[in-house]
Design an enzyme around this catalytic site. Structure first.
Site, mmCIF file in Angstrom:
data_model
loop_
_atom_site.group_PDB
_atom_site.id
_atom_site.type_symbol
_atom_site.label_atom_id
_atom_site.label_comp_id
_atom_site.label_asym_id
_atom_site.label_seq_id
_atom_site.Cartn_x
_atom_site.Cartn_y
_atom_site.Cartn_z
ATOM 1 N N PHE A 89 0.849 -1.193 0.000
ATOM 2 C CA PHE A 89 0.000 0.000 0.000
ATOM 3 C C PHE A 89 0.878 1.235 0.000
ATOM 4 O O PHE A 89 1.831 1.327 0.780
ATOM 5 C CB PHE A 89 -0.935 0.004 1.215
ATOM 6 C CG PHE A 89 -2.065 -0.965 1.039
ATOM 7 C CD1 PHE A 89 -1.844 -2.331 1.137
ATOM 8 C CD2 PHE A 89 -3.331 -0.517 0.726
ATOM 9 C CE1 PHE A 89 -2.869 -3.243 0.927
ATOM 10 C CE2 PHE A 89 -4.364 -1.418 0.514
ATOM 11 C CZ PHE A 89 -4.143 -2.778 0.616
ATOM 12 N N VAL B 153 -0.314 4.892 0.056
ATOM 13 C CA VAL B 153 -1.376 5.902 0.081
ATOM 14 C C VAL B 153 -0.789 7.221 0.577
ATOM 15 O O VAL B 153 -0.014 7.245 1.541
ATOM 16 C CB VAL B 153 -2.547 5.443 0.985
ATOM 17 C CG1 VAL B 153 -3.623 6.516 1.086
ATOM 18 C CG2 VAL B 153 -3.140 4.139 0.461
ATOM 19 N N TYR C 233 3.198 8.194 1.310
ATOM 20 C CA TYR C 233 3.959 6.938 1.324
ATOM 21 C C TYR C 233 4.360 6.487 -0.078
ATOM 22 O O TYR C 233 5.149 5.556 -0.230
ATOM 23 C CB TYR C 233 3.163 5.836 2.042
ATOM 24 C CG TYR C 233 3.286 5.882 3.552
ATOM 25 C CD1 TYR C 233 2.806 6.965 4.276
ATOM 26 C CD2 TYR C 233 3.886 4.849 4.261
ATOM 27 C CE1 TYR C 233 2.916 7.020 5.653
ATOM 28 C CE2 TYR C 233 4.008 4.883 5.642
ATOM 29 C CZ TYR C 233 3.515 5.975 6.329
ATOM 30 O OH TYR C 233 3.638 6.017 7.705
ATOM 31 N N PRO D 130 10.767 -7.488 15.134
ATOM 32 C CA PRO D 130 12.133 -7.312 15.628
ATOM 33 C C PRO D 130 12.197 -6.646 16.998
ATOM 34 O O PRO D 130 13.233 -6.709 17.674
ATOM 35 C CB PRO D 130 12.781 -6.415 14.569
ATOM 36 C CG PRO D 130 11.636 -5.669 13.954
ATOM 37 C CD PRO D 130 10.470 -6.619 13.984
ATOM 38 N N TYR E 57 10.393 -7.201 19.890
ATOM 39 C CA TYR E 57 9.906 -7.833 21.126
ATOM 40 C C TYR E 57 10.396 -9.244 21.354
ATOM 41 O O TYR E 57 9.993 -9.893 22.309
ATOM 42 C CB TYR E 57 8.364 -7.854 21.127
ATOM 43 C CG TYR E 57 7.759 -6.477 20.970
ATOM 44 C CD1 TYR E 57 7.583 -5.652 22.075
ATOM 45 C CD2 TYR E 57 7.403 -5.990 19.713
ATOM 46 C CE1 TYR E 57 7.056 -4.381 21.934
ATOM 47 C CE2 TYR E 57 6.878 -4.719 19.556
ATOM 48 C CZ TYR E 57 6.707 -3.921 20.671
ATOM 49 O OH TYR E 57 6.193 -2.674 20.534
ATOM 50 N N GLU F 295 -2.508 -5.111 13.099
ATOM 51 C CA GLU F 295 -1.436 -5.935 13.661
ATOM 52 C C GLU F 295 -1.956 -6.709 14.888
ATOM 53 O O GLU F 295 -1.581 -7.862 15.111
ATOM 54 C CB GLU F 295 -0.238 -5.068 14.052
ATOM 55 C CG GLU F 295 0.955 -5.869 14.544
ATOM 56 C CD GLU F 295 2.200 -4.994 14.727
ATOM 57 O OE1 GLU F 295 3.062 -5.001 13.824
ATOM 58 O OE2 GLU F 295 2.286 -4.297 15.760
#
Ligand code: 5GW
Ligand code: MN
Length: 349
Positions: free
Chosen positions: A116, A118, A121, A229, A231, A298
């Site tokens: 994506f 949008v 970005y 990456p 946790y 997430e």
């Protein structure tokens, strides 16, 4: 003579009937028909459910392929390479890329990726596409689906034959929550309308990232998740799961395996279709109740993967972050989020 023929005919008919029965039995036992409501109940962990069988278990290697002898007593000992449910965790040094490529080359597989871009970005897209061409499933059929509100600004990137970019226009949105919510919906629609029956695997990736090294056939599986990456050294009680029991993304303290990335996941088309469909409907049901999960999709992805165990896990090599110093166990960085200036790129949120 006549009676012998007659007996023979009856025998043939009987045999044919038996074969037909056997065929029905085999095809029924392999093809379990499940309605969406059942599917969803299973995916959400509310029903013991039916096993869906859609993985390619049969791996055929070309004869006479020469490669380094594998060992079952030597290998990486600094990291865990298998989960408690026996899914492999992919780290550098655990696989042979040439062997894997030659196995999957014979299957003539095709891979889709969604990204994506949008609003602002879109500025990340050029590097994303150029580095994907250099590192993402090189030598395989790849189609990258770009969802953007600025289709005219999609950069032209030269790609090998059998590889390409397809642009889908989406409405602009100022709210990240809306962009995030629609990602699952658009992935589901893409699979149902364009990919089912044509593409074998799909990966859904964040655009604000670049490939630095190989991401290839070692990452293929039924349901594939990437370890976040940030946790992976932490106790699960520190994971930023959604902690309100009213949310459909809820994971209780004391539950959860790993914390997975929202910025990269994938697998077999059918598995990802079910994931996208389930996360989307849970997301929408939460919205209707005025709930927004801690880390939006997430969080829903993490809840999904808690119930539906991924069949392959990709180590943080597959989504590092440029601002993080490299830990000892990270021998290679394959894909990494770039450092971005939030004030420059994000709409007013
Ligand atoms: C993200 C955050 C706040 C407001 C807007 C966005 C946003 C995300 C956007 O304006 N446009 C956009 O295309 N996205 C897509 O969502 C990008 O593919 C992006 O990589 C993905 C996830 O958002 P990120 O990368 O900002 O999230 P983090 O957690 O990786 O920083
Ligand atoms: Mn990102």
């Amino acid at each position: 003579m006549y009676s012998l023929n007659g007996k023979f005919g009856a025998l043939v008919t009987m045999m044919a009937l038996l074969l037909a029965l056997l065929y029905c039995y085999i095809s029924l036992s392999f093809r379990v028909v499940v309605t969406f409501e059942q599917e969803q109940a299973i995916a959400n962990g509310r029903s013991a459910g039916t096993v869906r069988k859609n993985h390619v278990f049969h791996l055929v290697a070309p004869d006479h392929l020469m490669y380094k002898q594998p060992s079952i007593v030597e290998g990486r000992t600094d990291v865990v390479t298998v989960t408690p449910w026996l899914a492999p965790v992919v780290w550098e040094g655990t696989f042979n890329p040439e062997l894997l490529d030659s196995i999957y080359r014979q299957q003539n597989i095709s891979i889709a990726a969604t990204v994506f871009a949008v609003g602002k970005y879109i500025m990340f897209l050029k590097d994303f596409l150029e580095t994907a061409e250099q590192h993402f499933f090189v030598g395989f059929r790849v189609q990258i689906f770009v969802f953007t509100d600025r289709p005219n600004e999609v950069p032209k990137v030269k790609m090998a034959a059998d590889r390409g970019v397809t642009v889908h226009a989406v409405p602009s949105s100022n709210r990240w929550q809306v962009i995030s919510a629609r990602r699952m919906e658009l992935v589901q629609e893409l699979i149902e309308q364009k990919l089912q029956g044509k593409t074998d695997y799909i990966f859904c990736l964040d655009v604000d990232s670049k490939f630095h090294n190989r991401w290839g056939t070692e990452s293929l599986g039924g349901l594939v998740a990437v370890i976040h990456p940030g946790y992976y050294w932490d106790p699960r009680s520190n994971f930023p799961y959604e902690r309100r029991a009213q949310s459909r993304a809820y994971v209780a303290v004391g539950e959860g395996d790993f914390y997975y990335c929202g910025g990269a996941f994938g697998g077999n088309i059918e598995e990802v279709r079910l994931l996208a469909k389930t996360c989307r409907s849970n997301f929408e049901a939460d919205s209707a109740d005025g709930l927004e999960a801690a880390w939006q999709e997430e969080s829903h992805l993490n809840r999904y993967m808690w119930i539906n165990k991924p069949s392959k896990i990709l180590s943080p090599e597959y989504l590092w972050q440029d601002f993080k110093s490299r830990n000892r166990e990270i021998q290679i960085i394959r894909f990494s989020g770039i450092v971005k200036n939030y004030a420059d790129i994000r709409p007013n949120v």
